[in-house]
Design a protein around this motif. Structure first.
Motif, mmCIF file in Angstrom:
data_model
loop_
_atom_site.group_PDB
_atom_site.id
_atom_site.type_symbol
_atom_site.label_atom_id
_atom_site.label_comp_id
_atom_site.label_asym_id
_atom_site.label_seq_id
_atom_site.Cartn_x
_atom_site.Cartn_y
_atom_site.Cartn_z
ATOM 1 N N GLU A 113 -0.876 10.044 -0.547
ATOM 2 C CA GLU A 113 0.031 10.797 -1.414
ATOM 3 C C GLU A 113 1.459 10.731 -0.883
ATOM 4 O OE1 GLU A 113 -2.903 14.234 -3.256
ATOM 5 O OE2 GLU A 113 -1.849 14.640 -1.382
ATOM 6 N N LYS A 114 1.614 10.793 0.424
ATOM 7 C CA LYS A 114 2.957 10.725 1.010
ATOM 8 C C LYS A 114 3.569 9.343 0.818
ATOM 9 C CE LYS A 114 1.794 14.177 4.469
ATOM 10 N NZ LYS A 114 1.427 14.381 5.867
ATOM 11 N N ARG A 115 2.761 8.306 0.882
ATOM 12 C CA ARG A 115 3.243 6.935 0.759
ATOM 13 C C ARG A 115 3.468 6.538 -0.703
ATOM 14 N NH1 ARG A 115 -0.526 5.039 3.515
ATOM 15 N NH2 ARG A 115 -1.870 4.363 1.837
ATOM 16 N N ILE A 116 2.515 6.844 -1.580
ATOM 17 C CA ILE A 116 2.559 6.395 -2.968
ATOM 18 C C ILE A 116 3.167 7.438 -3.890
ATOM 19 C CG2 ILE A 116 1.134 5.658 -4.919
ATOM 20 C CD1 ILE A 116 -0.832 4.563 -2.756
ATOM 21 N N GLY A 117 2.910 8.705 -3.609
ATOM 22 C CA GLY A 117 3.462 9.788 -4.409
ATOM 23 C C GLY A 117 2.508 10.261 -5.489
ATOM 24 N N ILE A 118 2.937 11.294 -6.190
ATOM 25 C CA ILE A 118 2.200 11.874 -7.309
ATOM 26 C C ILE A 118 3.114 11.856 -8.524
ATOM 27 C CG2 ILE A 118 1.155 13.983 -8.230
ATOM 28 C CD1 ILE A 118 0.373 14.733 -5.383
ATOM 29 N N GLY A 119 2.629 11.302 -9.629
ATOM 30 C CA GLY A 119 3.426 11.209 -10.843
ATOM 31 C C GLY A 119 3.475 12.519 -11.606
#
Length: 149
Positions: free
Chosen positions: A97-103
């Motif tokens: 989640e920290k690397r890719i993120g949450i949309g």
């Protein structure tokens, strides 16, 4: 009407893809962003230490009522009296989640313009008080979307 259908499809696609593509263990359905935010910086399921929290606000501006489709702490469609605002804290707890993120996203419905035509309502996304996405005051027919990292 076609824009609303396309916008709805984009919101649903974004929400489905948000949880796909990582080797992380699935988060149980009852673990909302709020429940994760209360974890207090404890290691996540993949051994990540700490968490990163962001205050995210979705807004649809204008007057009257409009349908609003959004993906924040839940995926929902509401009929709202404008202006409309929804704020939540997003907690990034895993390394993925920290690397890719949450949309997150918001699709505003149509509102009457000054010339009597229908146009998309204006939408804005802010993260930690900073504007990160808008649809140019409703002049763009695109939805507001952002990946919180």
């Amino acid at each position: 009407m076609r824009k609303i259908i396309i916008g709805t499809a984009l919101v649903l696609t974004t929400s489905l893809l948000t949880g796909c593509g990582s080797d992380d263990k699935p988060v149980p359905a009852d673990k909302s962003a709020h429940a994760q935010a209360d974890a207090g910086g404890k290691p996540g399921p993949d051994g990540a230490s700490g968490e990163v929290r962001h205050k995210v606000t979705l807004e649809v501006l204008g007057t009257g009522t409009s349908k609003v489709y959004y993906n924040l702490d839940t995926n929902k469609m509401v009929t709202a009296t404008l202006p409309w605002k929804k704020t939540s804290t997003i907690a990034l707890t895993t390394d993925a989640e920290k690397r890719i993120g949450i949309g997150v996203s918001v699709v505003p419905g149509s509102v009457p313009a000054s010339d009597g035509t229908l146009r998309p309502a204006a939408c804005v996304i802010t993260v930690d008080g900073k504007k990160v996405s808008d649809n140019k005051g409703g002049k763009s027919d695109k939805m507001c979307t952002y990946t919180v990292k």
